[in-house]
Design an enzyme around this catalytic site. Structure first.
Site, PDB file in Angstrom:
ATOM      1  N   GLU A   1     -19.517  -5.422  10.979  1.00 32.13           N
ATOM      2  CA  GLU A   1     -20.196  -4.636  11.778  1.00 32.13           C
ATOM      3  C   GLU A   1     -21.299  -5.622  12.566  1.00 32.13           C
ATOM      4  OE1 GLU A   1     -18.590  -2.229   8.581  1.00 32.13           O
ATOM      5  OE2 GLU A   1     -19.700  -4.064   8.493  1.00 32.13           O
TER       6      GLU A   1
ATOM      7  N   LYS B   1       0.698  -1.188  -0.279  1.00 35.80           N
ATOM      8  CA  LYS B   1      -0.068  -0.192  -0.059  1.00 35.80           C
ATOM      9  C   LYS B   1       0.694   1.119   0.047  1.00 35.80           C
ATOM     10  CE  LYS B   1      -3.896   1.809   2.484  1.00 35.80           C
ATOM     11  NZ  LYS B   1      -5.044   1.290   3.693  1.00 35.80           N
TER      12      LYS B   1
ATOM     13  N   ARG C   1     -25.651  -2.168   7.956  1.00 36.20           N
ATOM     14  CA  ARG C   1     -25.323  -3.494   7.729  1.00 36.20           C
ATOM     15  C   ARG C   1     -25.748  -4.422   9.098  1.00 36.20           C
ATOM     16  NH1 ARG C   1     -20.761  -3.527   3.782  1.00 36.20           N
ATOM     17  NH2 ARG C   1     -19.951  -4.989   5.011  1.00 36.20           N
TER      18      ARG C   1
END
Length: 645
Positions: A370, A285, A398
């Site tokens: 979640e 990254k 969610r």
């Protein structure tokens, strides 16, 4: 576009890549990174993730024939390189009105298949598309790119369980493994992927793997027992493919995600294989940009406008809502040993970094999960703690079933702190936090606080964590928090922000201001005052349940107006209207909020203007309503008919 991007400007579509040799492809990768740093530094956006997938995206488009072959990106914030290679190279208005979306967008290109930028969904999409190919006899390929962070989500494992069941259904899964989602990826799966990177010895792998695998969704104990059994040789214990092949998935890797030749070779093999294949790619990254690589927090996952040479922000927007919450959490943590914090792979973005440093044993990062986070919170509360689950408002959607059936049904004292509530703007339709006050209205006993300023964030967070027999919600906006809005009085639990001037003989309009829109509501009152319309402005502070004092207060006014940064469908305005009806208060009510439609990406200010949620627009409509009442209050129309007009 500058001269330094000569190869990039020649790429108008994926097939233009076929004409480039190895040396040119390496130059193209360098040009793409240079372009991304230059472009994103001017607009802001997801820089680190895209710097990490340059070679991977080039390889995908050289091996597969998009859009005939479907290339899907989980979350989609790493799709900038994909956009560049599919003819979209004007990044001047990235994430702005009229410019490119920060995520895949069907409106932009036939190469973009899915644009829901919520994580862990891509494997479900891929499973469905592969099944459709099989039923319709198509030979098109389906490729799903998913990050190691998104693999911490339960939906990804539900999909893998189904994908693995069809050995003859072609589907290529590319795991983009950079050890990070926002910050470093944590959890059992992340630890396993780390084991794949640093292949370990037999006994050490088993000792560490037993605990990891027993906690891993879908596979768990059965996989450990399989691994430990005599049917597996020593090679399979220490080889990377063990975990995935025991799911029934062909495994290729780990592959250097920055080696184009190795990537293309692996993708070609997977393309020829007649069933589901996982290609495990190791990427970096922020690759190629030193400021990103030096940022240990999140490798420039998302940046505002920055100086391209240094990576430093160009300007500070002042104190933001998130940091106010984060600082108050540390104070609460010092005062109460029972307060713990939960995050779903977003420790820093939701403001819990300082709490984690102060109380490392009292913060839980559950990964992009979640649903699990909400149920775990119920368990923490039942065990005698008070969990604070900080999550973006759009992502709480969610976990609705868990909030309803696990937290609320069991009277658990859990506080949900919803960041980025209301219109967030530039991240587009899926990131606007415009549904929470609607979907949570039907949850029994749940209470919702909508602070109007920093002082109220602190005060209402403290009030929320005092509740130990029901779920509480504290929601606030994105960005800089404005100046404090003082109350001039109290009615029940509501703050009065403005009263009519003395001698006006009462007020025409009761204006119910929700959360961060308080300054706008005071501006509306000023505009109405100039039209000779007197106004009382109240902030309910807690918008669910509706304060019992609201109905008696409304009776002393001619019109009730609600203003909220949430969907009008089922929102605070609807709850206030129902409360007035239940109390037998029959006066006109107008509710102003966000229309029930998906909003294109643009700035918050532009979107508020587009939907008419501004002080002049609202004042104009309220003035028209009051004038209509004045002109037609002869008994011809009922209050409901006037309101409807």
């Amino acid at each position: 576009m500058g001269d330094g991007w000569d190869l990039l400007t020649r790429v108008k579509g994926p097939r233009d890549l076929d004409r480039l040799g190895p040396e040119q492809l390496d130059r193209l990768a360098a040009q793409i990174r240079s372009f991304l740093v230059d472009a994103v530094s001017k607009t802001g956006g997801h820089l680190g993730p895209n710097l990490g997938v340059v070679e991977l995206t080039i390889a995908l488009h050289r091996v597969f024939d998009s859009p005939k072959d479907k290339v899907l990106f989980d979350t989609g914030h790493q799709s900038y390189v994909h956009k560049l290679l599919t003819g979209r190279q004007d990044f001047s208005k990235l994430k702005g009105k009229g410019g490119l979306s920060g995520y895949p967008s069907r409106a932009e290109s036939e190469h973009d298949i899915i644009e829901n930028s919520h994580a862990s969904t891509v494997l479900g999409w891929a499973d469905g598309l592969a099944k459709a190919n099989q039923v319709l006899g198509r030979e098109d390929h389906v490729v799903a790119v998913i990050g190691d962070g998104a693999l911490t989500g339960g939906m990804a494992w539900e999909a893998l369980n189904n994908i693995a069941a069809a050995k003859d259904r072609p589907l290529v899964i590319v795991v983009n493994d950079n050890e990070r989602s926002y910050a470093p990826t944590i959890g059992g799966l992340a630890n396993h992927l780390a084991t794949l990177r640093t292949t370990d010895g037999y006994e050490r792998f088993l000792a560490r793997g037993k605990d990891i695998l027993e906690r891993t969704p879908v596979v768990g104990r059965p996989l450990y027992e399989t691994l430990h059994g005599a049917k597996k040789g020593l090679k399979d214990f220490i080889a990377p493919q063990g975990m995935f092949e025991d799911l029934g998935l062909k495994y290729v890797g780990p592959i250097d995600g920055h080696d184009l030749e190795a990537l293309e070779s692996a993708l070609q093999r997977a393309k020829r294989f007649g069933g589901p294949v996982i290609i495990h790619c190791l990427t970096e990254k922020g690759r190629g940009y030193q400021p990103a690589l030096q940022d240990e927090a999140d490798r420039f996952h998302a940046v505002g406008k920055i100086h391209p040479d240094t990576g430093l922000p160009i300007a500070s927007s002042g104190v933001d809502w998130t940091s106010v919450f984060g600082e108050e959490m540390v104070k609460l943590g010092n005062e109460r040993a029972d307060i713990v914090a939960i995050t779903a792979a977003m420790l820093q973005p939701v403001g819990l970094e300082k709490f984690a440093k102060a109380f490392p044993d009292r913060v839980y990062d559950v990964g992009i999960a979640e649903q699990h986070g909400a149920v775990s919170a119920a368990g923490l509360a039942t065990g005698g703690l008070h969990p604070v689950f900080a999550v973006y408002a759009t992502f709480l959607n969610r976990a609705f079933d868990q909030v309803l059936m696990d937290v609320a049904l069991h009277d658990c004292g859990v506080t949900f702190v919803l960041d980025r509530a209301g219109i967030t703007g530039t991240d587009g339709a899926s990131h606007n936090g415009m549904w929470d006050m609607s979907i949570l209205q039907c949850v029994p006993n749940l209470r919702i606080a909508a602070p109007r300023d920093a002082d109220q964030v602190r005060a209402q967070l403290r009030e929320a964590v005092q509740v130990d027999d029901a779920p509480t919600v504290v929601r606030f906006s994105k960005g800089a928090v404005g100046p404090a809005v003082a109350a001039v009085g109290k009615v029940g639990g509501m703050d009065v922000l403005r009263r009519p001037a003395e001698g006006t003989g009462g007020a025409d309009v009761l204006l119910v201001s929700v959360g961060a829109l308080a300054p706008m509501c005071l501006e509306i009152a000023d505009l109405l005052d100039k039209q000779g319309i007197s106004t009382t402005v109240v902030d309910p502070r807690w918008v669910k349940p509706v304060d019992e004092a609201l109905a008696p207060l409304a009776e002393g006014h001619r019109v009730v107006v609600t203003v909220e940064d949430n969907s009008r469908a089922g929102g605070v305005g609807s709850a206030v209207a129902q409360s007035l009806r239940d109390a037998g208060v029959d006066i006109p009510l107008r509710d102003f909020g966000i229309p029930a439609r998906f909003l294109d990406h643009a700035s918050r200010k532009e979107l508020l203007a587009e939907i008419g949620l501004t002080a002049p627009d609202i004042a104009r409509q309220v003035t028209g309503l009051v004038s209509k009442i004045d002109g037609r209050l002869s008994g011809e129309l009922s209050a409901e008919e006037i309101a409807r007009d």
